[in-house]
Motif scaffolding. Structure first.
Motif, short mmCIF file in Angstrom:
data_model
loop_
_atom_site.label_atom_id
_atom_site.label_comp_id
_atom_site.label_asym_id
_atom_site.label_seq_id
_atom_site.Cartn_x
_atom_site.Cartn_y
_atom_site.Cartn_z
N UNK A 99 0.80 -1.22 0.00
CA UNK A 99 0.00 0.00 0.00
C UNK A 99 0.84 1.28 0.00
N UNK A 100 1.82 1.37 0.90
CA UNK A 100 2.61 2.59 1.00
C UNK A 100 3.40 2.86 -0.29
N UNK A 101 4.10 1.83 -0.80
CA UNK A 101 4.93 2.04 -1.98
C UNK A 101 4.08 2.36 -3.22
N UNK A 102 2.99 1.65 -3.49
CA UNK A 102 2.15 2.06 -4.63
C UNK A 102 1.62 3.48 -4.51
N UNK A 103 1.23 3.89 -3.29
CA UNK A 103 0.76 5.26 -3.08
C UNK A 103 1.87 6.26 -3.39
N UNK A 104 3.10 5.96 -2.94
CA UNK A 104 4.23 6.84 -3.20
C UNK A 104 4.54 6.90 -4.68
N UNK A 105 4.42 5.77 -5.38
CA UNK A 105 4.68 5.75 -6.82
C UNK A 105 3.69 6.65 -7.56
N UNK A 106 2.43 6.64 -7.12
CA UNK A 106 1.42 7.49 -7.76
C UNK A 106 1.76 8.96 -7.58
N UNK A 107 2.18 9.33 -6.37
CA UNK A 107 2.57 10.72 -6.10
C UNK A 107 3.77 11.10 -6.95
N UNK A 108 4.74 10.19 -7.07
CA UNK A 108 5.95 10.47 -7.86
C UNK A 108 5.61 10.70 -9.34
N UNK A 109 4.67 9.93 -9.88
CA UNK A 109 4.28 10.10 -11.27
C UNK A 109 3.67 11.49 -11.50
N UNK A 110 2.89 11.96 -10.52
CA UNK A 110 2.31 13.29 -10.63
C UNK A 110 3.39 14.36 -10.63
N UNK A 111 4.38 14.22 -9.74
CA UNK A 111 5.48 15.18 -9.67
C UNK A 111 6.26 15.20 -10.99
N UNK A 112 6.56 14.01 -11.50
CA UNK A 112 7.32 13.92 -12.76
C UNK A 112 6.55 14.58 -13.90
N UNK A 113 5.23 14.34 -13.94
CA UNK A 113 4.41 14.94 -15.00
C UNK A 113 4.35 16.46 -14.89
N UNK A 114 4.52 16.98 -13.68
CA UNK A 114 4.44 18.44 -13.45
C UNK A 114 5.81 19.08 -13.32
N UNK A 115 6.85 18.43 -13.86
CA UNK A 115 8.22 18.93 -13.69
C UNK A 115 8.39 20.36 -14.18
N UNK A 116 7.89 20.65 -15.37
CA UNK A 116 8.06 22.00 -15.92
C UNK A 116 7.26 23.05 -15.14
N UNK A 117 5.98 22.84 -14.84
CA UNK A 117 5.26 23.84 -14.03
C UNK A 117 5.92 24.08 -12.67
N UNK A 118 6.42 23.02 -12.05
CA UNK A 118 7.09 23.19 -10.76
C UNK A 118 8.37 24.02 -10.91
N UNK A 119 9.07 23.79 -12.01
CA UNK A 119 10.30 24.55 -12.25
C UNK A 119 10.00 26.04 -12.42
N UNK A 120 8.87 26.34 -13.06
CA UNK A 120 8.51 27.75 -13.31
C UNK A 120 8.20 28.51 -12.01
N UNK A 121 8.02 27.81 -10.91
CA UNK A 121 7.87 28.50 -9.63
C UNK A 121 9.16 29.22 -9.24
N UNK A 122 10.27 28.75 -9.80
CA UNK A 122 11.58 29.32 -9.49
C UNK A 122 12.18 30.10 -10.67
N UNK A 123 12.08 29.53 -11.86
CA UNK A 123 12.76 30.12 -13.02
C UNK A 123 11.78 30.25 -14.19
N UNK A 124 11.82 31.41 -14.88
CA UNK A 124 10.89 31.67 -15.97
C UNK A 124 11.48 31.42 -17.36
N UNK A 125 12.77 31.49 -17.46
CA UNK A 125 13.43 31.45 -18.78
C UNK A 125 13.88 30.03 -19.12
#
Length: 605
Positions: free
Chosen positions: A335-361
């Protein structure tokens, strides 16, 4: 049927039913405790983000530098706090599992006393350094040193509530008082946010204001939790009648591996930063700081998972409950590891939007360096859950060498080594890849340890955990049963009586064991199951060892001590509670405790 007749006419429980029921109960317990523990793991990250925003927007870069200079010192404080929390919680969990309440009280009191002593020592040091401008060895620039001095003085005010408050949060969880800790945590964040605005944005108190806001918030956090202990709502008191200092060594020995990891991570940070500066440049350091800093919010999930498992594991070790101990690990994998994997996939998919919180160019090299940080670093989190859980189990089981090896490899050796080997051909991504490979290495060490100890490939969870053969009770000495509805109570009662007779126990005790179980389990089904619309079960273990019959009845219903009902007499209805009163007139050796929200009744005949 919940049991079956085996060869020789002996009754055994249906292992699959009882195992599945215990697994469900353990899983429900872990997930009920999980949200609060995740939130507690996130508090430091949330408040660090708050302080950083106010520092950069209302004071300037120099203030953020002062905060950065304090971070290694802060890590040392948290290392000591982690040592005390981990050591005291694990030791108390074992004592609670054994029912040794006096030792639980002594460990708690000793933990609080040690926390206060450490806090006072650092508080005096902070004040001397800050008030007398003795911080030149850390900050040579006069402007930064002035801000750093003020920041130290402000932090000194919050050291006692910080260290003691962290201990109280852990013990409130053991006492199933998570709601109070949740209120205290939200209050801390709110006070810190409001006072940062007042002290920094309005009153221009600069770095001193940043630290003072956090310190006052910590006092609120501490006082809300302390009220539960001072009001008598909890059996534990801050200081018992006799404080046995001899257990200090045990707290330190058990807790120090967790503290050591902070030291290893500090060293790892220095090494990795030096490699990045030499082969990638300042942009590499910035990218790592950006991605790693925001991902600390995601790391709250593995941290919370580890915290709840630590409590259950320590109690299971104290009770010698092999089933629950292995169920925690099964829950982690299933249960714990599958839940963590799901969260990780969301983070990976949002890599660029998360980066734009710090850098615009996007054309800036640091942009893609940060994007790859969000794409690769999350892959290390599922493997980290395995490392954290087996480290906690090794701490509880007293396998200190394994704990130190894992802490050293995870903390510094593996990441630093892989980064050094890969940084020339791979560049910035070497750091991210090294973190993932680090998880692979620690997992292989855990597997390799079991192979070496067993001298064969592990076949099941007991093997992987290398649980000693003499841990708990032999299969023929115990019987595990579950009750999920009223019509199963009589069946289970008969199974207990048959088990006792098959073990050669005299007819009187066999009958009393069945009678007690029927009354207690029936009472839980009639009263506990009907308090809400949730699905409940009564998990029962009967043990015969050294001519003692021990029954443990565990349920997840509302807290209820059956001893409180034995004296209740209704003059108009002499049959009310007659079953419980009749049982207690026989003066059985009973002990009730509510651990982590579970009712646990132990009976010895």
């Amino acid at each position: 049927m919940l049991y079956k007749r085996c060869e020789g006419g002996h009754y055994k429980d249906d292992r699959m039913n009882s195992t599945n029921s215990n697994m469900r109960l353990t899983s429900k317990l872990l997930f009920r405790l999980l949200p609060v523990q995740i939130f507690l793991a996130l508090i430091g990250s949330i408040n660090a983000i708050v302080s950083g925003l106010f520092a950069t927007n209302f004071v300037g870069v120099s203030a953020m530098t002062a905060v950065g200079l304090y971070n290694p010192i802060n890590m040392l404080i948290y290392a000591l706090s982690t040592m005390l929390v981990g050591g005291a919680t694990i030791i108390c969990g074992k004592y609670m599992g054994k029912g040794e309440h006096d030792k639980v009280q002594n460990t708690f009191s000793l933990d609080i006393a040690l926390s206060i002593m450490i806090a006072v020592l650092f508080m005096v040091t902070y004040l001397v350094l800050g008030l007398f401008d003795l911080t030149g060895f850390m900050a040579k620039d006069p402007e930064i040193r002035k801000l750093f001095n003020g920041y130290l003085i402000g932090q000194a005010i919050g050291l006692i509530p910080l260290l003691v408050g962290n201990q109280l949060a852990s013990f409130l969880s053991l006492e199933n008082r998570m709601r109070r800790t949740t209120i205290a945590s939200f209050s801390y964040i709110a006070v810190n946010l409001v006072l940062n605005y007042v002290f920094v944005a309005r009153m221009n108190m600069q770095a001193f204001g940043l630290a003072l806001a956090s310190s006052i918030g910590l006092w609120v956090y501490f006082l809300i939790q302390a009220q539960a202990f001072l009001s008598g709502k909890i059996e534990l008191t801050f200081f018992g009648k006799h404080l046995d200092w001899g257990e200090t060594k045990d707290i330190v020995v058990v807790g120090i591996p967790g503290a050591a990891s902070y030291g290893y991570q500090t060293l790892r940070g220095f090494i990795v930063n030096a490699l990045l500066m030499a082969y990638v440049g300042a942009a590499g350091v910035s990218a790592l700081a950006s991605s790693d800093g925001l991902l600390r919010l995601a790391w709250g999930l593995p941290g919370g998972m580890m915290a709840v498992s630590r409590m259950v594991i320590s109690i299971s070790v104290g009770e010698e409950d092999r089933q629950t101990l292995t169920d925690v690990m099964r829950n982690m994998f299933r249960r714990f590891i599958p839940l963590m994997c799901a969260v990780c996939l969301i983070i990976i998919a949002c890599a660029r939007p998360l980066t734009r919180l710090y850098y615009d160019d996007p054309s800036d090299p640091v942009f893609m360096m940060t994007v790859w940080g969000f794409r690769l670093l999350p892959l290390s989190m599922p493997l980290a859950i395995i490392y954290l859980h087996f480290t906690v189990y090794a701490q509880s089981a007293g396998r200190h060498i394994l704990v130190h090896v894992l802490a050293a490899v995870d903390g510094v050796i593996s990441v630093a080594l892989f980064t050094a080997l890969l940084i020339r051909p791979v560049g910035m991504n070497s750091v991210y890849i090294a973190n993932v490979l680090n998880g692979v290495v620690t997992t292989l060490i855990i597997f390799g340890y079991s192979v070496v100890k067993l001298k064969r490939i592990p076949r099941n969870m007991d093997d992987l955990m290398v649980i000693p053969d003499d841990f708990g009770f032999a299969e023929d000495e115990r019987m595990d049963l579950s009750v999920r509805k009223a019509d199963e109570v009589v069946e289970v009662s008969q199974a207990v009586q048959d088990f006792c007779r098959s073990r050669g126990i005299d007819p009187r005790r066999s009958y009393l064991a069945a009678l007690f179980l029927e009354e207690m389990a029936g009472n839980i089904v009639d009263h506990g199951f009907t308090k809400d619309r949730k699905n409940h079960s009564v998990d029962i273990r009967v043990v015969h060892k050294d001519d003692n019959v021990i029954m443990r009845i565990k349920d997840d219903c509302v807290p209820f001590d059956p001893a409180t009902r034995k004296g209740i007499v209704d003059p108009e209805d002499i049959t009310k509670n007659i079953g419980i009163r009749m049982i207690y007139k026989l003066e059985p050796d009973t002990e009730y405790k509510n651990i982590l929200g579970l009712n646990v009744l132990t009976v010895r005949l």
